[in-house]
Design an enzyme around this catalytic site. Structure first.
Site, mmCIF file in Angstrom:
data_model
loop_
_atom_site.group_PDB
_atom_site.id
_atom_site.type_symbol
_atom_site.label_atom_id
_atom_site.label_comp_id
_atom_site.label_asym_id
_atom_site.label_seq_id
_atom_site.Cartn_x
_atom_site.Cartn_y
_atom_site.Cartn_z
ATOM 1 C CG HIS A 158 96.534 23.740 -6.292
ATOM 2 N ND1 HIS A 158 95.592 24.027 -5.344
ATOM 3 C CD2 HIS A 158 96.915 24.936 -6.798
ATOM 4 C CE1 HIS A 158 95.398 25.335 -5.282
ATOM 5 N NE2 HIS A 158 96.187 25.911 -6.172
ATOM 6 C CG ASP A 366 95.079 13.571 -3.778
ATOM 7 O OD1 ASP A 366 95.183 14.599 -4.452
ATOM 8 O OD2 ASP A 366 93.999 12.977 -3.583
HETATM 9 C C1 GDG Z 1 93.690 19.172 -6.598
HETATM 10 C C2 GDG Z 1 94.750 18.208 -6.048
HETATM 11 C C3 GDG Z 1 94.426 19.204 -3.776
HETATM 12 C C4 GDG Z 1 83.995 15.875 -5.313
HETATM 13 N N1 GDG Z 1 82.834 15.330 -5.687
HETATM 14 C C5 GDG Z 1 81.890 16.254 -5.484
HETATM 15 C C6 GDG Z 1 82.494 17.399 -4.965
HETATM 16 N N2 GDG Z 1 83.785 17.131 -4.876
HETATM 17 C C7 GDG Z 1 84.776 18.092 -4.331
HETATM 18 C C8 GDG Z 1 85.273 17.634 -2.989
HETATM 19 C C9 GDG Z 1 86.575 18.397 -2.867
HETATM 20 C C10 GDG Z 1 87.000 18.541 -4.335
HETATM 21 O O1 GDG Z 1 85.898 18.182 -5.144
HETATM 22 C C11 GDG Z 1 88.128 17.586 -4.681
HETATM 23 O O2 GDG Z 1 89.286 18.091 -4.096
HETATM 24 P P1 GDG Z 1 90.556 17.182 -3.845
HETATM 25 O O3 GDG Z 1 91.489 17.936 -3.012
HETATM 26 O O4 GDG Z 1 90.109 15.917 -3.180
HETATM 27 O O5 GDG Z 1 91.128 16.779 -5.272
HETATM 28 P P2 GDG Z 1 91.466 17.463 -6.743
HETATM 29 O O6 GDG Z 1 90.241 17.839 -7.470
HETATM 30 O O7 GDG Z 1 92.288 16.428 -7.434
HETATM 31 O O8 GDG Z 1 92.333 18.765 -6.435
HETATM 32 C C12 GDG Z 1 94.476 17.896 -4.580
HETATM 33 C C13 GDG Z 1 93.477 20.212 -4.435
HETATM 34 O O9 GDG Z 1 93.808 20.404 -5.807
HETATM 35 C C14 GDG Z 1 93.549 21.578 -3.745
HETATM 36 O O10 GDG Z 1 94.855 22.055 -3.722
HETATM 37 O O11 GDG Z 1 93.950 18.911 -2.478
HETATM 38 O O12 GDG Z 1 95.499 17.071 -4.054
HETATM 39 O O13 GDG Z 1 94.769 16.999 -6.810
HETATM 40 O O14 GDG Z 1 86.360 19.668 -2.338
HETATM 41 O O15 GDG Z 1 84.326 17.928 -1.998
HETATM 42 N N3 GDG Z 1 81.827 18.514 -4.639
HETATM 43 C C15 GDG Z 1 80.477 18.508 -4.837
HETATM 44 N N4 GDG Z 1 79.826 17.434 -5.360
HETATM 45 C C16 GDG Z 1 80.485 16.293 -5.689
HETATM 46 O O16 GDG Z 1 79.870 15.335 -6.147
HETATM 47 N N5 GDG Z 1 79.780 19.599 -4.525
#
Ligand code: GDG
Length: 469
Positions: A158, A366
């Site tokens: 990921h 990322d």
């Molecule tokens: C890893 C990789 C890759 C955030 N704040 C709240 C909330 N979130 C949710 C977002 C989003 C998720 O968290 C974060 O996903 P990301 O993809 O931006 O980042 P990572 O957590 O670092 O994930 C990344 C991912 O894996 C999938 O393969 O994209 O690159 O680092 O969905 O919406 N959700 C809620 N409240 C919040 O305050 N409900």
């Protein structure tokens, strides 16, 4: 149809009576598990103290069995906080300066992977297909192979995979590459990550490339590919539309009193570029005084890994920075930055994205970044906002119509904010439509199906041998 076995560090066990919907990844994998029947195994998130446990907690939900194991305090420290989050996470995000390599942690990482394999192996049936998720579990296939497991095993990373010169700075890089070679299919987020992997493998003489994305390495043939992860596009768009009636979203909209909203949503992590983004926003306000009192920046940053001292320190740095900017630029009736460390419910988040004119997604690095995709899906087609996206997020390989920025270039990001806020409706619509069209086809179900199709349709091992000749 063969059963599916998913293994990941943490397992999203559905909680009865909880309305909060799970994230897209959990939904997609649960759908695949429901279709085939199977097991989702991982760490319970709990510690068993000093004693290793032989006990697996199982929760049966229709055709899915969730199997959870506790880990000892030492395991949690060495495997999770240690090697996974202090070595693999920074190294794979190109931050060698933050990697703290230690033999104890490295040993713990491989030990816990063996422990997972020992718990998993007795549950396996011969034609089960296994899909391992992410950097915590790279050596799992190797451990299973050593126990004689011949099942088809796929792996999806990921996070980014850095170029050879960065990867090779990690003292056990060879064990990591050997670990990946024990899978049948290794999936990355983007073609860039895949190219980095191929580069490391070939340059360091770990193996040779074969046609069709295949490799020969460590006397095995395995396949690789880029499978960009995505979101439940239509579901998220529907949430966002409905969320305009949500009390919290309404409150947020009213509180803006005509200000334009810029939004940033990230787990608190140095890879997300939060402090650089706050600098860019400050620079934007200073360079565009006409926006003073007319724009609000909402940064939602739920705490993550707060047991790790570096993350706790980061929390202080971001809070102080937001406080300083508000102190210096704010007026009696205007707060330039609204900073929240509390998590908000997913439907509320969708509504906040929708009322924001600009989505600011500027990680330093990322794997993908799902926030960028969620922001696009949440927009009002008649009046869409503008996505400002770091070129170092995997999502930039797909969302070409975003305003792509270099997060190290603070002035460049500041200029992009000004451009986004003054972008004409026609241009906003055109850019948004292209991204939305892409996301409607390439949603998380498509991601899951593409990987599973490739994993289940790989040639049999004998054909692999033919390929190698
Ligand atoms: C890893 C990789 C890759 C955030 N704040 C709240 C909330 N979130 C949710 C977002 C989003 C998720 O968290 C974060 O996903 P990301 O993809 O931006 O980042 P990572 O957590 O670092 O994930 C990344 C991912 O894996 C999938 O393969 O994209 O690159 O680092 O969905 O919406 N959700 C809620 N409240 C919040 O305050 N409900």
């Amino acid at each position: 149809m063969s059963r599916l076995i998913v293994v990941s560090n943490r397992v999203p066990v559905p909680e009865k009576g909880k309305a909060a919907p799970a994230g897209g990844l959990a939904v997609a994998l649960q759908a695949a598990l429901r279709e085939r029947g199977g097991i989702w195994m991982g760490w319970s998130g709990k510690s068993s103290g000093d004693e290793e446990t032989s006990h697996l907690t199982t929760i049966v939900d229709g055709k899915i069995t969730y199997a959870l194991t506790d880990l000892t305090d030492r395991d949690v420290e060495e495997y999770y906080h240690g090697f996974a989050n202090r070595v693999l996470w920074p190294t794979f995000h190109y931050r060698l300066d933050l990697a703290e390599y230690g033999r104890r942690e490295m040993t713990g990482y491989f030990r816990v992977n063996r422990f997972f394999a020992q718990r998993l192996a007795p549950m396996l049936e011969p034609d089960d297909v296994i899909w391992v998720q992410d950097y915590h579990l790279i050596p799992l296939a190797n451990e299973l192979r050593l126990m004689g497991v011949k099942n088809r095993i796929g792996f999806f990373l990921h996070i980014p995979l850095p170029p050879a010169d960065v990867l090779l700075a990690m003292p056990v890089y060879d064990k990591i590459i050997e670990g990946l070679a024990q899978y049948d299919l290794v999936g990355f987020q983007t073609d860039y990550d895949l190219a980095n992997f191929v580069g490391a493998l070939v340059r360091e003489g770990f193996g040779e490339t074969l046609p069709g994305g295949y490799f020969k390495s460590y006397n095995r043939i395995f396949r690789t590919g880029a499978y960009p992860i995505s979101i439940e596009t239509d579901v998220f768009a529907a949430y966002a539309k409905r969320a305009l009636n949500n009390a919290m979203v309404k409150k947020a909209a009213t509180s803006l009193a005509g200000h334009e909203l810029v939004i940033g949503v990230d787990r608190l992590d140095y890879s997300k570029g939060i402090t650089q983004r706050l600098d860019a926003y400050e620079r934007f306000i200073l360079a565009n005084p006409s926006y003073q009192g007319k724009v609000s920046y909402l940064q939602i940053t739920p705490k993550s890994r707060s047991e790790v001292p570096e993350y706790e320190a980061m929390q202080r740095v971001v809070a102080e920075q937001a406080g300083r900017v508000n102190g210096e630029l704010g007026t009696v009736d205007w707060v330039p930055i609204r900073y929240m460390t509390r998590s908000v419910a997913r439907p509320v988040l969708a509504g906040l994205y929708r009322i924001a004119k600009v989505g600011l997604v500027t990680p330093m690095r990322d794997g993908m970044n799902l926030v960028a995709k969620e922001y696009v899906a949440a927009q009002n087609p008649e009046d869409p906002g503008v996505l400002i996206l770091s070129r170092f997020a995997g999502a930039a390989r797909e969302l070409h119509s975003a305003l792509l920025v270099n997060p190290y270039d603070i002035e460049g990001v500041a200029n992009a904010i000004a451009r986004a806020l003054s972008m004409p409706l026609d241009e906003r619509k055109e850019r948004w439509q292209k991204m939305m069209d892409h996301l409607q086809v390439h949603d998380v179900t498509d991601w899951c199906n593409s990987f599973m199709d490739d994993l289940t349709h790989l040639p049999e091992t004998e054909d692999h041998a033919a390929l190698a000749t």
